[in-house]
Write a protein that holds these residues in place. Sequence first.
Motif, PDB file in Angstrom:
ATOM      1  N   ARG A  96       3.511   8.693   2.592  1.00 54.03           N
ATOM      2  CA  ARG A  96       3.024   7.515   1.892  1.00 54.03           C
ATOM      3  C   ARG A  96       2.958   6.339   2.856  1.00 54.03           C
ATOM      4  O   ARG A  96       3.477   6.387   3.965  1.00 54.03           O
ATOM      5  CB  ARG A  96       3.945   7.135   0.713  1.00 54.03           C
ATOM      6  N   GLY A  97       2.307   5.260   2.412  1.00 49.93           N
ATOM      7  CA  GLY A  97       2.302   4.026   3.170  1.00 49.93           C
ATOM      8  C   GLY A  97       3.130   2.992   2.438  1.00 49.93           C
ATOM      9  O   GLY A  97       2.976   2.802   1.226  1.00 49.93           O
ATOM     10  N   ILE A  98       4.023   2.311   3.148  1.00 49.97           N
ATOM     11  CA  ILE A  98       4.816   1.231   2.567  1.00 49.97           C
ATOM     12  C   ILE A  98       4.188  -0.080   3.004  1.00 49.97           C
ATOM     13  O   ILE A  98       4.093  -0.360   4.207  1.00 49.97           O
ATOM     14  CB  ILE A  98       6.282   1.281   3.035  1.00 49.97           C
ATOM     15  N   PRO A  99       3.715  -0.924   2.068  1.00 51.41           N
ATOM     16  CA  PRO A  99       3.039  -2.169   2.454  1.00 51.41           C
ATOM     17  C   PRO A  99       3.904  -3.048   3.353  1.00 51.41           C
ATOM     18  O   PRO A  99       5.109  -3.177   3.133  1.00 51.41           O
ATOM     19  CB  PRO A  99       2.777  -2.852   1.100  1.00 51.41           C
ATOM     20  N   ILE A 111      -2.065   6.013   3.937  1.00 51.49           N
ATOM     21  CA  ILE A 111      -2.323   4.714   3.313  1.00 51.49           C
ATOM     22  C   ILE A 111      -3.208   4.877   2.082  1.00 51.49           C
ATOM     23  O   ILE A 111      -3.103   4.120   1.117  1.00 51.49           O
ATOM     24  CB  ILE A 111      -2.941   3.709   4.315  1.00 51.49           C
ATOM     25  N   GLU A 112      -4.053   5.879   2.084  1.00 49.79           N
ATOM     26  CA  GLU A 112      -4.884   6.132   0.908  1.00 49.79           C
ATOM     27  C   GLU A 112      -4.033   6.585  -0.275  1.00 49.79           C
ATOM     28  O   GLU A 112      -4.339   6.278  -1.431  1.00 49.79           O
ATOM     29  CB  GLU A 112      -5.955   7.166   1.249  1.00 49.79           C
ATOM     30  N   GLU A 113      -2.938   7.304   0.013  1.00 44.92           N
ATOM     31  CA  GLU A 113      -2.006   7.685  -1.048  1.00 44.92           C
ATOM     32  C   GLU A 113      -1.332   6.448  -1.626  1.00 44.92           C
ATOM     33  O   GLU A 113      -1.056   6.377  -2.825  1.00 44.92           O
ATOM     34  CB  GLU A 113      -0.962   8.658  -0.506  1.00 44.92           C
ATOM     35  N   ASN A 114      -1.057   5.474  -0.766  1.00 41.51           N
ATOM     36  CA  ASN A 114      -0.465   4.219  -1.234  1.00 41.51           C
ATOM     37  C   ASN A 114      -1.419   3.482  -2.170  1.00 41.51           C
ATOM     38  O   ASN A 114      -1.011   2.980  -3.231  1.00 41.51           O
ATOM     39  CB  ASN A 114      -0.100   3.346  -0.034  1.00 41.51           C
ATOM     40  N   PHE A 115      -2.692   3.411  -1.804  1.00 46.26           N
ATOM     41  CA  PHE A 115      -3.673   2.785  -2.682  1.00 46.26           C
ATOM     42  C   PHE A 115      -3.788   3.559  -4.005  1.00 46.26           C
ATOM     43  O   PHE A 115      -3.961   2.960  -5.070  1.00 46.26           O
ATOM     44  CB  PHE A 115      -5.038   2.713  -1.997  1.00 46.26           C
ATOM     45  N   LEU A 116      -3.680   4.875  -3.923  1.00 46.73           N
ATOM     46  CA  LEU A 116      -3.757   5.698  -5.132  1.00 46.73           C
ATOM     47  C   LEU A 116      -2.561   5.427  -6.043  1.00 46.73           C
ATOM     48  O   LEU A 116      -2.699   5.395  -7.272  1.00 46.73           O
ATOM     49  CB  LEU A 116      -3.816   7.175  -4.749  1.00 46.73           C
ATOM     50  N   ASP A 117      -1.369   5.211  -5.446  1.00 46.85           N
ATOM     51  CA  ASP A 117      -0.195   4.858  -6.241  1.00 46.85           C
ATOM     52  C   ASP A 117      -0.376   3.512  -6.930  1.00 46.85           C
ATOM     53  O   ASP A 117       0.111   3.301  -8.039  1.00 46.85           O
ATOM     54  CB  ASP A 117       1.053   4.819  -5.361  1.00 46.85           C
ATOM     55  N   PHE A 173       0.487   2.547 -10.752  1.00 45.03           N
ATOM     56  CA  PHE A 173       0.622   1.276 -11.444  1.00 45.03           C
ATOM     57  C   PHE A 173      -0.611   0.825 -12.226  1.00 45.03           C
ATOM     58  O   PHE A 173      -0.577  -0.199 -12.901  1.00 45.03           O
ATOM     59  CB  PHE A 173       0.996   0.179 -10.440  1.00 45.03           C
ATOM     60  N   GLN A 174      -1.730   1.551 -12.089  1.00 45.72           N
ATOM     61  CA  GLN A 174      -2.946   1.227 -12.858  1.00 45.72           C
ATOM     62  C   GLN A 174      -3.449  -0.195 -12.568  1.00 45.72           C
ATOM     63  O   GLN A 174      -3.780  -0.960 -13.471  1.00 45.72           O
ATOM     64  CB  GLN A 174      -2.685   1.384 -14.363  1.00 45.72           C
ATOM     65  N   LEU A 175      -3.512  -0.540 -11.292  1.00 49.83           N
ATOM     66  CA  LEU A 175      -3.929  -1.876 -10.878  1.00 49.83           C
ATOM     67  C   LEU A 175      -5.294  -2.251 -11.436  1.00 49.83           C
ATOM     68  O   LEU A 175      -5.533  -3.405 -11.793  1.00 49.83           O
ATOM     69  CB  LEU A 175      -3.940  -1.964  -9.348  1.00 49.83           C
ATOM     70  N   GLU A 176      -6.200  -1.299 -11.518  1.00 49.76           N
ATOM     71  CA  GLU A 176      -7.561  -1.610 -11.950  1.00 49.76           C
ATOM     72  C   GLU A 176      -7.652  -1.933 -13.438  1.00 49.76           C
ATOM     73  O   GLU A 176      -8.709  -2.304 -13.919  1.00 49.76           O
ATOM     74  CB  GLU A 176      -8.488  -0.459 -11.575  1.00 49.76           C
ATOM     75  N   SER A 177      -6.544  -1.801 -14.149  1.00 47.96           N
ATOM     76  CA  SER A 177      -6.537  -2.220 -15.554  1.00 47.96           C
ATOM     77  C   SER A 177      -6.200  -3.697 -15.698  1.00 47.96           C
ATOM     78  O   SER A 177      -6.246  -4.251 -16.797  1.00 47.96           O
ATOM     79  CB  SER A 177      -5.524  -1.392 -16.356  1.00 47.96           C
ATOM     80  N   TYR A 235       8.395  10.658  -2.586  1.00 47.28           N
ATOM     81  CA  TYR A 235       9.622   9.868  -2.688  1.00 47.28           C
ATOM     82  C   TYR A 235       9.415   8.706  -3.652  1.00 47.28           C
ATOM     83  O   TYR A 235      10.347   8.309  -4.360  1.00 47.28           O
ATOM     84  CB  TYR A 235      10.035   9.359  -1.305  1.00 47.28           C
ATOM     85  N   PHE A 236       8.226   8.164  -3.672  1.00 45.91           N
ATOM     86  CA  PHE A 236       7.872   7.085  -4.603  1.00 45.91           C
ATOM     87  C   PHE A 236       8.071   7.540  -6.043  1.00 45.91           C
ATOM     88  O   PHE A 236       8.725   6.854  -6.850  1.00 45.91           O
ATOM     89  CB  PHE A 236       6.416   6.676  -4.339  1.00 45.91           C
ATOM     90  N   LYS A 237       7.523   8.710  -6.398  1.00 42.65           N
ATOM     91  CA  LYS A 237       7.636   9.212  -7.760  1.00 42.65           C
ATOM     92  C   LYS A 237       9.067   9.656  -8.084  1.00 42.65           C
ATOM     93  O   LYS A 237       9.552   9.444  -9.201  1.00 42.65           O
ATOM     94  CB  LYS A 237       6.666  10.382  -7.962  1.00 42.65           C
ATOM     95  N   ILE A 238       9.760  10.256  -7.120  1.00 37.37           N
ATOM     96  CA  ILE A 238      11.148  10.649  -7.349  1.00 37.37           C
ATOM     97  C   ILE A 238      11.997   9.421  -7.651  1.00 37.37           C
ATOM     98  O   ILE A 238      12.819   9.414  -8.576  1.00 37.37           O
ATOM     99  CB  ILE A 238      11.693  11.418  -6.130  1.00 37.37           C
TER     100      ILE A 238
END
Length: 396
Positions: A122-125, A265-271, A277-281, A330-333
């Motif tokens: 994953r990518g951590i901002p 980093i694309e996985e981070n954007f997907l998260d 987090f459903q950012l596009e909502s 690890y993010f989801k865990i």
Amino acid sequence: MENTPRLYDALQALLGQHCRWRDQRHLYPLVWMVAGLVASGQISLTAWSDYVRSRAVYAQSTQRRFSRWLGNERVHEHSLYARLIGYALSVWQQERIVLALDTTRLWEQYCVIRIVVVYRGRGIPVVWKVLKHSSSTVAYATYAPLLDAVVEVLPAGVEVLFLADRGFADVELFKHLHRLGWHYRIRVKSNFLVYRGQQGTPISFYTLSTSHALFLHQVKITKARYGLVHLALAHHYPSRERWYVVSDQPTTTETFVEYGLRFDIEENFLDDKSNGFQLESSHIRSAAMLSRLCLVLAVATLYLTSAGTAVVERGERRQVDPHWFRGSSYFKIGWHWIRKALVQGWGLPTTLALKSALDPAPCISSKSQAAQQQPLYFRCTTVDCAISLEQSLSTA
């Protein structure tokens, strides 16, 4: 969720200690927003209000408080987050750290530029910038300040490897990375000019058969004749893609493996979006407010990933991950653990630690897919162009 105030207390202890607050009144809304995001799993000021305990009688009061915070110009999201990510990286144990740069678009109106630490899939901002811009392509001058901002939070003495896609391939970026002393692996376009002598030719001039890799060392590129740099060119099977990667260090097949880390980093954007987090909502349509909203996302991502790392280290992963081998990020865990901890009354983490990108328990989606994965195999040709030029000149 009745126990959300426990999450609030844990986050308040963490953010209160490690962020630089000009006004303590700015701390509490952020903590509640992160807690509401983790508890609700969605970007919604109204949904977050359901998890807040305060003296406010009406839900609208809490919602407006969040909205005012997001629009408050006195909240400097980057200075706040710099202390937090710096604290998490202060225990880094590897000699090298990998950074990736990329962009993502929101509603075809906004562009989020982000630099992340590549961490276990994953990518951590680390830093970001949001601008009203309909394209995912941005100029060097737009993201250049982000590069300098990253320096302030990196652990002392680590070697930096910087990754970016072909949309960022720019001589000015190469020069900037050289000034910073960072190594890089950046994909370039097929029309990039390569100079092995006086005459320049496009990269596409080099014909590559399937599973053939060509490594050109000590060449110059673009009309500016920047270099000396090194190229890794390959025709990959079975994807049938052609890979063109420029590096400041001599290239080998390992160059492609290193560049491949950019996709984290694309996985981070997907998260941020559909997988998390459903950012596009979100209904927020302001670059400044979206940038502060990215702070909420970054804090939550860092906290959950750090929690997931600790859970795996303690050998407690299978309490929240149903897979025999690690099947979740690890993010989801971390997210599942925090939610279950709130229900079960377990203790919540009040610290952050990103110790190493080396993964002791790599994610396996399924045994069959793992068995089908094949290592990179290329027929390789390496040409040191400086030596080749000297030989041709001596022969002449």
